[in-house]
Design an enzyme around this catalytic site. Structure first.
Site, PDB file in Angstrom:
ATOM      1  N   HIS A 277     -17.850  -8.272 -12.095  1.00 51.56           N
ATOM      2  CA  HIS A 277     -16.682  -8.048 -11.236  1.00 51.56           C
ATOM      3  C   HIS A 277     -15.425  -8.644 -11.869  1.00 51.56           C
ATOM      4  O   HIS A 277     -14.382  -7.977 -11.962  1.00 51.56           O
ATOM      5  CB  HIS A 277     -16.922  -8.672  -9.859  1.00 51.56           C
ATOM      6  CG  HIS A 277     -15.713  -8.650  -8.974  1.00 51.56           C
ATOM      7  ND1 HIS A 277     -15.439  -7.603  -8.116  1.00 51.56           N
ATOM      8  CD2 HIS A 277     -14.691  -9.527  -8.820  1.00 51.56           C
ATOM      9  CE1 HIS A 277     -14.310  -7.838  -7.481  1.00 51.56           C
ATOM     10  NE2 HIS A 277     -13.832  -9.002  -7.871  1.00 51.56           N
ATOM     11  N   GLU A 278     -15.502  -9.890 -12.307  1.00 51.66           N
ATOM     12  CA  GLU A 278     -14.327 -10.535 -12.900  1.00 51.66           C
ATOM     13  C   GLU A 278     -13.930  -9.857 -14.207  1.00 51.66           C
ATOM     14  O   GLU A 278     -12.739  -9.735 -14.520  1.00 51.66           O
ATOM     15  CB  GLU A 278     -14.589 -12.028 -13.118  1.00 51.66           C
ATOM     16  CG  GLU A 278     -14.809 -12.816 -11.830  1.00 51.66           C
ATOM     17  CD  GLU A 278     -13.659 -12.692 -10.843  1.00 51.66           C
ATOM     18  OE1 GLU A 278     -12.503 -12.602 -11.272  1.00 51.66           O
ATOM     19  OE2 GLU A 278     -13.926 -12.679  -9.621  1.00 51.66           O
TER      20      GLU A 278
ATOM     21  N   GLU B 210      -9.837  -4.978  -7.042  1.00 52.64           N
ATOM     22  CA  GLU B 210     -11.122  -5.534  -6.618  1.00 52.64           C
ATOM     23  C   GLU B 210     -12.259  -4.527  -6.785  1.00 52.64           C
ATOM     24  O   GLU B 210     -13.406  -4.912  -7.029  1.00 52.64           O
ATOM     25  CB  GLU B 210     -11.036  -5.985  -5.157  1.00 52.64           C
ATOM     26  CG  GLU B 210      -9.995  -7.052  -4.882  1.00 52.64           C
ATOM     27  CD  GLU B 210     -10.199  -8.305  -5.708  1.00 52.64           C
ATOM     28  OE1 GLU B 210     -11.361  -8.640  -6.029  1.00 52.64           O
ATOM     29  OE2 GLU B 210      -9.176  -8.951  -6.053  1.00 52.64           O
TER      30      GLU B 210
ATOM     31  N   TYR C  63       0.816  -1.215   0.000  1.00 54.37           N
ATOM     32  CA  TYR C  63       0.000   0.000   0.000  1.00 54.37           C
ATOM     33  C   TYR C  63       0.852   1.269   0.000  1.00 54.37           C
ATOM     34  O   TYR C  63       0.306   2.382  -0.070  1.00 54.37           O
ATOM     35  CB  TYR C  63      -0.955  -0.018   1.196  1.00 54.37           C
ATOM     36  CG  TYR C  63      -2.007  -1.105   1.072  1.00 54.37           C
ATOM     37  CD1 TYR C  63      -3.203  -0.883   0.388  1.00 54.37           C
ATOM     38  CD2 TYR C  63      -1.791  -2.374   1.611  1.00 54.37           C
ATOM     39  CE1 TYR C  63      -4.149  -1.891   0.253  1.00 54.37           C
ATOM     40  CE2 TYR C  63      -2.743  -3.381   1.482  1.00 54.37           C
ATOM     41  CZ  TYR C  63      -3.918  -3.138   0.805  1.00 54.37           C
ATOM     42  OH  TYR C  63      -4.858  -4.129   0.668  1.00 54.37           O
TER      43      TYR C  63
ATOM     44  N   HIS D 269     -11.616  -6.990 -13.587  1.00 54.46           N
ATOM     45  CA  HIS D 269     -10.207  -7.400 -13.547  1.00 54.46           C
ATOM     46  C   HIS D 269      -9.651  -7.514 -14.964  1.00 54.46           C
ATOM     47  O   HIS D 269      -8.552  -7.036 -15.270  1.00 54.46           O
ATOM     48  CB  HIS D 269     -10.062  -8.753 -12.853  1.00 54.46           C
ATOM     49  CG  HIS D 269     -10.289  -8.741 -11.380  1.00 54.46           C
ATOM     50  ND1 HIS D 269      -9.528  -7.992 -10.505  1.00 54.46           N
ATOM     51  CD2 HIS D 269     -11.174  -9.422 -10.606  1.00 54.46           C
ATOM     52  CE1 HIS D 269      -9.935  -8.203  -9.263  1.00 54.46           C
ATOM     53  NE2 HIS D 269     -10.944  -9.072  -9.286  1.00 54.46           N
TER      54      HIS D 269
ATOM     55  N   ARG E 244      -7.522  -6.042   1.105  1.00 58.33           N
ATOM     56  CA  ARG E 244      -7.821  -5.434  -0.201  1.00 58.33           C
ATOM     57  C   ARG E 244      -9.327  -5.387  -0.453  1.00 58.33           C
ATOM     58  O   ARG E 244      -9.827  -4.477  -1.122  1.00 58.33           O
ATOM     59  CB  ARG E 244      -7.137  -6.215  -1.319  1.00 58.33           C
ATOM     60  CG  ARG E 244      -7.674  -7.617  -1.555  1.00 58.33           C
ATOM     61  CD  ARG E 244      -6.899  -8.369  -2.602  1.00 58.33           C
ATOM     62  NE  ARG E 244      -5.516  -8.575  -2.187  1.00 58.33           N
ATOM     63  CZ  ARG E 244      -4.572  -9.058  -2.999  1.00 58.33           C
ATOM     64  NH1 ARG E 244      -4.864  -9.374  -4.241  1.00 58.33           N
ATOM     65  NH2 ARG E 244      -3.357  -9.218  -2.548  1.00 58.33           N
ATOM     66  N   TYR E 245     -10.063  -6.378   0.075  1.00 58.01           N
ATOM     67  CA  TYR E 245     -11.502  -6.419  -0.144  1.00 58.01           C
ATOM     68  C   TYR E 245     -12.225  -5.396   0.737  1.00 58.01           C
ATOM     69  O   TYR E 245     -13.237  -4.823   0.320  1.00 58.01           O
ATOM     70  CB  TYR E 245     -12.046  -7.831   0.106  1.00 58.01           C
ATOM     71  CG  TYR E 245     -11.468  -8.847  -0.853  1.00 58.01           C
ATOM     72  CD1 TYR E 245     -11.976  -8.989  -2.139  1.00 58.01           C
ATOM     73  CD2 TYR E 245     -10.395  -9.649  -0.475  1.00 58.01           C
ATOM     74  CE1 TYR E 245     -11.438  -9.914  -3.023  1.00 58.01           C
ATOM     75  CE2 TYR E 245      -9.854 -10.580  -1.347  1.00 58.01           C
ATOM     76  CZ  TYR E 245     -10.378 -10.704  -2.624  1.00 58.01           C
ATOM     77  OH  TYR E 245      -9.834 -11.612  -3.500  1.00 58.01           O
TER      78      TYR E 245
ATOM     79  N   HIS F  26     -13.728 -21.265  -7.336  1.00 59.25           N
ATOM     80  CA  HIS F  26     -13.663 -19.884  -6.865  1.00 59.25           C
ATOM     81  C   HIS F  26     -13.335 -18.966  -8.048  1.00 59.25           C
ATOM     82  O   HIS F  26     -12.346 -19.178  -8.759  1.00 59.25           O
ATOM     83  CB  HIS F  26     -12.604 -19.739  -5.775  1.00 59.25           C
ATOM     84  CG  HIS F  26     -12.603 -18.390  -5.141  1.00 59.25           C
ATOM     85  ND1 HIS F  26     -13.422 -18.057  -4.081  1.00 59.25           N
ATOM     86  CD2 HIS F  26     -11.897 -17.276  -5.439  1.00 59.25           C
ATOM     87  CE1 HIS F  26     -13.210 -16.800  -3.747  1.00 59.25           C
ATOM     88  NE2 HIS F  26     -12.293 -16.304  -4.548  1.00 59.25           N
ATOM     89  N   ALA F  27     -14.167 -17.954  -8.263  1.00 60.77           N
ATOM     90  CA  ALA F  27     -14.029 -17.094  -9.439  1.00 60.77           C
ATOM     91  C   ALA F  27     -12.675 -16.395  -9.464  1.00 60.77           C
ATOM     92  O   ALA F  27     -12.235 -15.845  -8.457  1.00 60.77           O
ATOM     93  CB  ALA F  27     -15.147 -16.059  -9.460  1.00 60.77           C
TER      94      ALA F  27
ATOM     95  N   HIS G 278      -9.492 -17.749   0.743  1.00 63.48           N
ATOM     96  CA  HIS G 278      -8.341 -16.845   0.703  1.00 63.48           C
ATOM     97  C   HIS G 278      -7.307 -17.156   1.778  1.00 63.48           C
ATOM     98  O   HIS G 278      -6.127 -16.847   1.609  1.00 63.48           O
ATOM     99  CB  HIS G 278      -8.825 -15.404   0.819  1.00 63.48           C
ATOM    100  CG  HIS G 278      -9.815 -15.024  -0.237  1.00 63.48           C
ATOM    101  ND1 HIS G 278     -11.131 -15.451  -0.205  1.00 63.48           N
ATOM    102  CD2 HIS G 278      -9.687 -14.279  -1.369  1.00 63.48           C
ATOM    103  CE1 HIS G 278     -11.761 -14.981  -1.260  1.00 63.48           C
ATOM    104  NE2 HIS G 278     -10.930 -14.271  -1.974  1.00 63.48           N
TER     105      HIS G 278
END
Length: 606
Positions: free
Chosen positions: A352-353, A380, A194, A356, A491-492, A322-323, A482
């Protein structure tokens, strides 16, 4: 480039050459990882581990060359940034034996998670139920608390306890890697991404800022669950038993909206039924996402995406459901791997994907070392910010999935409530997951109390608890993907805050939001078709990791910090409604410590 000295020109030539080599290594590494993720054979696992080892050895040599060239002290900012990133070795710093051992442990934990089946509550001889879709469907749609507790325990027991020794060795080896990189712990190593020594404190401040809203939501949900399930199961002032919340982890509560809709006489937007009525296919979900990005002037998905992605569960092999989105660093080769179905959940996840994927395509022109995100939360947030437009009534009307482009006030509260059950309920979960891991990584939580400490923190920060008593002979954190996959989770949390900052900026650009205008609010903004918003978005995404995140955030939104103000503005009408309704009903707020862990638990002083 700052200056044209011989040293800078030499450095630029060096990094141009090394970036191409790095691109080739990344392609080999991700190709092997994707092959295993989409076909979990032992042969593919060995090939993946071999690719990891080869890449690690090469990265060590490159880091050494960067140090010998003294590039971190170059007069050129781009050279300095590349050198700093490439000298950051992470796990690759370990010797070959330790590296292979660590990667093998992570692979084993992921494999156990991906291949876990559980037994049916109604037929214990049938032990073929998978997480997606069987267990998730049952947690979301069934209301027998005994059945829900059965599936919760089956999953946690099978994914948890068998992985405890692996996780302990993972902690030992990551601590060693962190220290070899000059960090006190793996927590501090994760935080350095970060690029802000104050970021952990900012996370704490942000969590405290959203906690009053969460407490109102938690109190109302607990009150309605108590009405439905009874006082024996749901305490008036205690923790919510998490098996009653609609998923295995108590992280998203929106599947239960039918139990406590603010205005039951106002029907929700039934997107899933309408998609089924219109004979939607899984491919159609992703085509809609592709069309959305193209409407902003952004890149269309290449044909290779459609040819090489895995969008539904194969019947002939084990896969990681898991996506995940994948960048292969070659020829715009981008893919998604997930086990999709036709419903509103996967409409949102698909977008969402694809966020990315669009990020991959936008920063593709950057040197390999900068093909990433300057803040882990940004990647994300990109897909989720599109989801805020996609799931607005305005956009769903445009898609022909609902009749009304604008909601009356009661329907608006209903929809905001449903979104809050996904977004606001998620914040304590995402905050706690790494608060616990950080305590483990830093040695602040004794290994003998890892499990009770985990539930102590889930209770302290989120007011949820397991359906049954758990001891320190259990090991429940690895019930979440995760944790097994070595994926940093703050991050989420950050992305949930950032996505509303992004949304507000994009809505302004699109002319879809004006402060104080009841016709142009954040919660019914749809940026579809706005080239102005698309241009601002592309400028933000195409920077990749070439600059500090605060710089690109300022250019995009005007902000220089993670700020929950946009999120709180988005949900403000609901927050006011919850406060009034909780006062009217006499709903108690807050919760006591969980009694589902041993009284002898000596976790953290939190």
């Amino acid at each position: 480039m700052e200056g044209t000295s011989a040293e800078v020109l030499k450095a630029c030539r060096f990094f141009a050459k090394e970036n191409e080599k790095l691109r080739e290594r990344n392609n080999a590494e991700f190709s092997a990882a994707y092959a295993y993720s989409t076909n979990m054979t032992e042969e593919n696992n060995r090939a993946m581990l071999s690719a990891y080892a080869e890449s690690a050895a090469a990265k060590k040599l490159l880091a050494q060359a960067c140090k010998e060239g003294n590039y971190a002290n170059s007069m050129d900012t781009g050279v300095r940034r590349q050198a700093r990133i490439l000298q950051d070795l992470g796990m690759d710093v370990l010797n070959a034996d330790d590296f292979l051992k660590l990667k093998s442990i992570i692979s084993a934990m992921q494999s156990n998670y991906a291949t876990t089946n559980v037994c049916s509550f109604r037929n214990e001889s049938d032990c073929s139920l998978t997480l997606e879709p069987h267990i998730q469907e049952r947690l979301a749609n069934r209301r027998d608390p005994a059945e829900l507790a059965w599936y919760w325990r089956e999953w946690y027991d099978r994914t948890g306890k068998p992985m405890r020794k692996n996780f302990a060795e993972y902690v030992r080896l990551t601590r060693k890697a962190a220290q070899l990189n000059g960090y006190r712990s793996w927590a501090d190593y994760w935080l350095h991404f970060y690029e802000d020594d104050d970021f952990e404190r900012q996370l704490d401040i942000t969590f405290k800022a959203v906690l009053p809203f969460y407490r109102q939501l938690h109190g109302y949900v607990r009150y309605r669950l108590r009405e439905h399930y009874g006082a024996d199961l749901v305490p008036a002032e205690g923790n919510i038993p998490m098996h009653l919340l609609g998923d295995l982890w108590g992280q998203s509560w929106n599947e239960l909206v039918d139990l406590f809709t603010p205005y039951p006489e106002k029907p929700f937007l039934d997107v899933t039924s309408e998609m089924e009525h219109q004979h939607y296919s899984v491919r159609k979900l992703f085509e809609l996402g592709d069309q959305f990005f193209q409407s902003l002037g952004m890149r269309a998905l290449p044909q290779s995406f459609w040819n090489r992605s895995v969008l539904t569960r194969p019947t002939d092999r084990e896969v990681v459901c898991h996506a995940s989105a994948w960048d292969f660093y070659q020829d715009s080769d981008v893919r998604i791997s997930m086990c999709s179905e036709v419903n509103s959940h996967y409409l949102a996840i698909g977008h969402h994907e694809l966020g990315h994927v669009q990020y991959f395509l936008q920063y593709e022109q950057q040197p390999t070392v900068f093909r990433g995100t300057p803040n882990p939360g940004f990647h994300e947030a990109v897909g989720d910010v599109i989801g805020l437009s996609v799931m607005s009534s305005k956009h769903l009307k445009a898609l022909g999935l609902t009749r009304n482009a604008r909601l009356d006030e009661k329907s608006r509260i209903n929809e905001l409530f449903k979104k809050a059950l996904a977004k606001i309920s998620f914040l304590p979960f995402s905050y706690t997951l790494d608060k616990w891991r950080f305590a483990v990584f830093r040695g602040e939580l004794d290994e003998s109390h890892w499990n009770c400490g985990f539930w102590q923190m889930r209770s302290k920060f989120g007011g949820v608890e397991p359906p049954i008593a758990r001891s320190d002979s259990d090991f429940d954190p690895t019930a979440k993907f995760h944790i097994n996959a070595d994926v940093e989770y703050l991050r989420y949390f950050a992305s949930t805050i950032f996505q509303f900052q992004f949304h507000k900026a994009l809505c302004r650009q699109a002319g879809q939001y004006v402060p104080g205008d009841s016709r142009l609010t954040l919660d019914n903004c749809d940026i579809f078709g706005s080239k102005a918003a698309g241009k601002a978005f592309m400028d933000f995404l195409s920077a990749g990791n070439s600059r500090h995140w605060k710089e690109v955030l300022k250019d995009f939104t005007g902000d220089t910090q993670m700020d929950p103000a946009a999120l709180l503005e988005y949900f403000y009408p609901l927050y006011q409604w919850l406060k009034q309704e909780n006062r009217r009903l006499g709903v108690p707020l807050g919760w006591k410590e969980t009694n589902k862990i041993p009284s002898t638990c000596s976790g953290l002083s939190i």
